[in-house]
Enzyme design. Structure first.
Site, PDB file in Angstrom:
ATOM      1  N   LYS A 111       0.807  -1.214   0.000  1.00  0.00           N
ATOM      2  CA  LYS A 111       0.000   0.000   0.000  1.00  0.00           C
ATOM      3  C   LYS A 111       0.846   1.271   0.000  1.00  0.00           C
ATOM      4  CE  LYS A 111      -4.334  -2.005   1.357  1.00  0.00           C
ATOM      5  NZ  LYS A 111      -5.288  -2.290   2.444  1.00  0.00           N
ATOM      6  N   ARG A 119      -3.288  -9.906   5.426  1.00  0.00           N
ATOM      7  CA  ARG A 119      -3.680 -10.076   4.020  1.00  0.00           C
ATOM      8  C   ARG A 119      -2.517  -9.593   3.164  1.00  0.00           C
ATOM      9  NH1 ARG A 119      -5.946  -6.816   0.049  1.00  0.00           N
ATOM     10  NH2 ARG A 119      -7.377  -7.872  -1.367  1.00  0.00           N
TER      11      ARG A 119
END
Ligand code: 8Y4
Length: 281
Positions: free
Chosen positions: A223, A258
């Site tokens: 991210k 995740r």
């Protein structure tokens, strides 16, 4: 403490951090192999992630990067259903990343184990779809605004109590519909409408989220906050910071991480666990 995540077919043991491997089902714009080719590619990726040590597969048919377009229902079904139909034969829990109630019902009918919803069941019919199922697992994620606008105007102020209160409210709404607490996992939604500093506050202060009493899932993989603090602009080159964030999240008590890079995350978590085992409480 012997926490489990109750899902359709599996009571997932949360005694050690579980690695959820990301499987994106998106049409390959380079080869013109059509729907069958992307199904086969996604299934090969599922098998690859299992070999690398994934505990859970998370299958998604809509790219949820900031600003990416929504995928129509029929297109999402066409992408996800053929993959889930085969993935449920692979002997690991299958999670489906969707916010559409029709997709939830279709994949639960095929035996999917978990609904992973970035909207935390706020879209029409979603609460009903999971409540109607006797045992599916549910991940409730916090998102500020919506995927198109979340980064235009991020949250203001101290996000940690706001995220906690929102997630607890959604969990309460599920419990009121008769969903057992053991089926529910919470997720702060790293990158979904938060500043870099707010995302790291959600990591540093994970304990405040854990005080809700429900297990936590953390999704830091590749991210942009990791790009911001490392200077690595290409998401595909963020493996090392992603693994670091996964270990930090596990150390702060996350039950599930995740990730894209399953093999590397599993290895890093083995080191963390060797330490953790010897920790004097
Ligand atoms: C590069 C690659 C840059 C991927 C950004 C991204 C989460 C999630 C997503 C999460 C849960 C993403 C579906 C965003 N993030 N589900 N989904 N938690 N539960 N972006 O953090 O991976 S998609």
């Amino acid at each position: 403490m012997t926490a489990v995540w109750q899902t359709t077919r599996f009571a997932i043991d949360l005694a050690r951090p579980q690695v959820m491997g990301i499987v994106n089902v998106t049409p390959d714009s380079f080869s013109d192999g059509g729907a069958h080719a992307s199904t086969e590619a996604a299934l090969r990726h599922c098998e690859h992630l299992i070999k690398e040590g994934a505990d859970i597969l998370d299958i998604g048919g809509e790219s949820t990067r900031p600003g990416s377009p929504a995928v129509p229902l029929e297109e999402e079904l066409a992408r996800v259903v053929p993959v889930v139909r085969e993935a449920v034969k692979l002997r690991v829990p299958v999670s489906v990343d969707t916010y559409k109630s029709e997709v939830m019902r279709a994949v639960l009918e095929l035996g999917a184990d978990i609904v992973n919803d970035i909207w935390a069941l706020r879209r029409p019919g979603a609460m009903d779809a999971v409540s109607a199922h006797p045992s599916c697992g549910i991940c409730l994620m916090h998102m500020h605004r919506d995927p198109q606008t979340m980064q235009v105007a991020p949250m203001s102020g101290d996000v940690v109590p706001a995220v906690r209160e929102f997630l607890e409210e959604q969990a309460r709404a599920l419990a009121a519909r008769g969903v057992q607490k053991e089926r529910i996992v919470l997720d702060p939604g790293i990158g979904f409408g938060k500043t870099v500093e707010q995302n790291f506050a959600l990591l540093a202060r994970q304990a405040e989220l854990l005080a809700s009493g429900l297990p936590l899932l953390a999704g830091w993989s590749r991210k942009s906050s990791l790009g911001a603090v490392t200077g690595i602009e290409a998401a595909g080159e963020r493996m090392v910071p992603s693994v670091a964030a996964a270990v930090l999240a596990a150390d702060k008590g996350a039950a599930i991480v995740r990730v894209h890079d399953v093999r590397e995350t599993v290895a890093a978590l083995a080191v963390w666990r060797a330490m953790s085992r010897e920790q004097q409480s």
